[in-house]
Design an enzyme around this catalytic site. Sequence first.
Site, mmCIF file in Angstrom:
data_model
loop_
_atom_site.group_PDB
_atom_site.id
_atom_site.type_symbol
_atom_site.label_atom_id
_atom_site.label_comp_id
_atom_site.label_asym_id
_atom_site.label_seq_id
_atom_site.Cartn_x
_atom_site.Cartn_y
_atom_site.Cartn_z
ATOM 1 N N GLY A 14 48.158 49.272 39.828
ATOM 2 C CA GLY A 14 48.520 49.034 40.963
ATOM 3 C C GLY A 14 49.853 48.225 40.873
ATOM 4 O O GLY A 14 49.094 47.314 41.351
ATOM 5 N N SER A 15 50.613 47.911 39.987
ATOM 6 C CA SER A 15 51.436 47.288 39.977
ATOM 7 C C SER A 15 53.093 47.570 39.608
ATOM 8 O O SER A 15 54.280 47.105 39.203
ATOM 9 C CB SER A 15 51.173 46.877 37.831
ATOM 10 O OG SER A 15 51.130 48.662 37.373
ATOM 11 N N THR A 16 53.116 48.770 40.657
ATOM 12 C CA THR A 16 54.764 49.072 41.294
ATOM 13 C C THR A 16 54.510 47.700 41.955
ATOM 14 O O THR A 16 56.340 48.059 42.480
ATOM 15 C CB THR A 16 54.502 49.917 42.284
ATOM 16 O OG1 THR A 16 53.466 49.906 43.138
ATOM 17 C CG2 THR A 16 54.267 51.291 40.937
ATOM 18 N N GLY A 18 54.428 43.317 44.208
ATOM 19 C CA GLY A 18 53.209 42.229 43.980
ATOM 20 C C GLY A 18 53.231 41.539 43.144
ATOM 21 O O GLY A 18 53.693 41.528 41.282
ATOM 22 N N ILE A 19 51.334 41.006 42.578
ATOM 23 C CA ILE A 19 51.341 40.890 42.068
ATOM 24 C C ILE A 19 51.187 41.201 40.592
ATOM 25 O O ILE A 19 51.088 40.734 39.340
ATOM 26 C CB ILE A 19 49.609 40.237 41.808
ATOM 27 C CG1 ILE A 19 49.804 38.876 43.071
ATOM 28 C CG2 ILE A 19 48.976 39.075 40.497
ATOM 29 C CD1 ILE A 19 48.693 38.259 43.586
ATOM 30 N N GLY A 20 50.878 42.613 40.793
ATOM 31 C CA GLY A 20 50.422 42.791 39.386
ATOM 32 C C GLY A 20 52.343 43.642 38.818
ATOM 33 O O GLY A 20 52.300 43.679 37.525
ATOM 34 N N SER A 141 39.923 37.154 44.668
ATOM 35 C CA SER A 141 40.663 36.098 45.462
ATOM 36 C C SER A 141 39.840 35.612 45.948
ATOM 37 O O SER A 141 38.447 35.047 45.858
ATOM 38 C CB SER A 141 40.334 37.323 46.354
ATOM 39 O OG SER A 141 40.914 36.715 47.813
ATOM 40 N N TYR A 154 36.736 43.566 52.771
ATOM 41 C CA TYR A 154 37.846 42.979 51.765
ATOM 42 C C TYR A 154 37.019 41.682 50.897
ATOM 43 O O TYR A 154 37.192 41.723 49.717
ATOM 44 C CB TYR A 154 39.233 42.570 52.487
ATOM 45 C CG TYR A 154 39.716 41.787 51.349
ATOM 46 C CD1 TYR A 154 40.442 42.212 50.059
ATOM 47 C CD2 TYR A 154 40.121 40.339 50.639
ATOM 48 C CE1 TYR A 154 41.495 41.925 49.111
ATOM 49 C CE2 TYR A 154 41.120 39.650 50.077
ATOM 50 C CZ TYR A 154 41.693 40.580 49.220
ATOM 51 O OH TYR A 154 42.336 39.885 48.748
#
Length: 264
Positions: A14-16, A18-20, A141, A154
């Site tokens: 999930g790195s496209t 934000g944090i990723g 988180s 979540y």
Amino acid sequence: MNISLHGKRALVSGSTAGIGLAIALGLAEAGADVVINGRSQPRVDAALATLRSKLPGARVQGVAADLGTAEGVCALFQQVPQVDILVNNLGIFEPQGFFEISDEAWSRFFEVNVLSAVRLSRFYAPGMAERGWGRVQFLSSESALQIPAEMVHYGTTKAALLAVSRGLAETLAGSGVTVNAILPGPTRSEGVGGYFARLAEEQGVEAERLERDFIAEHRPSSLIRRLATVEEVASLSVYLASRQASATTGAAMRVDGGVVRSIA
């Protein structure tokens, strides 16, 4: 401290954005060969272009696959059979009252936030152990420790990641593979930024004001009194991936701006 990850291959799920994406950039800056991942090829291509523009010569590869499904994970395995560093970053969030959360939503959150990390770790960690070196990280988180009433599903999945992380660390004891969880606080990622931007447009106010109001109302224990940046979270991930962090394992490392009121 000079962190060098040359000769290591990293995968960030999930790195496209934000944090990723920030973690992928940080690992690449430290010399790692990095595999980024997203659900669609256009998103992956755009992220690769961003990385290469910021870090010319970076050794990066992209794989488009929906890791929230077993089929997507298997497709990734065919293209990336081995890694030394695994960052389980993929996750979704959605504010919703407890009594409105459907069974379908509970299942979707568990599949994406928890089972994606379980499947990836189950596949890649044994190879790390055989080679005597590896790093596995779970992006949890602060909501795992302070379950938010506005998105219980979540927080529950992020708490589950803490259990998986500690259990895997125990499983891999003495193998040379470290396993840790990272607990960001409220962070100005693409998803969070977009959420505040939509609210700001609906209410006719500035997004910055909504961010400040959110911290004051929902995270009043924050010691930095602001959203963290994705780069601040990524810095901890890069350190935990390093050789210098070889004695840090089985830990839940907070980069939450002091939101969690704890001395431990």
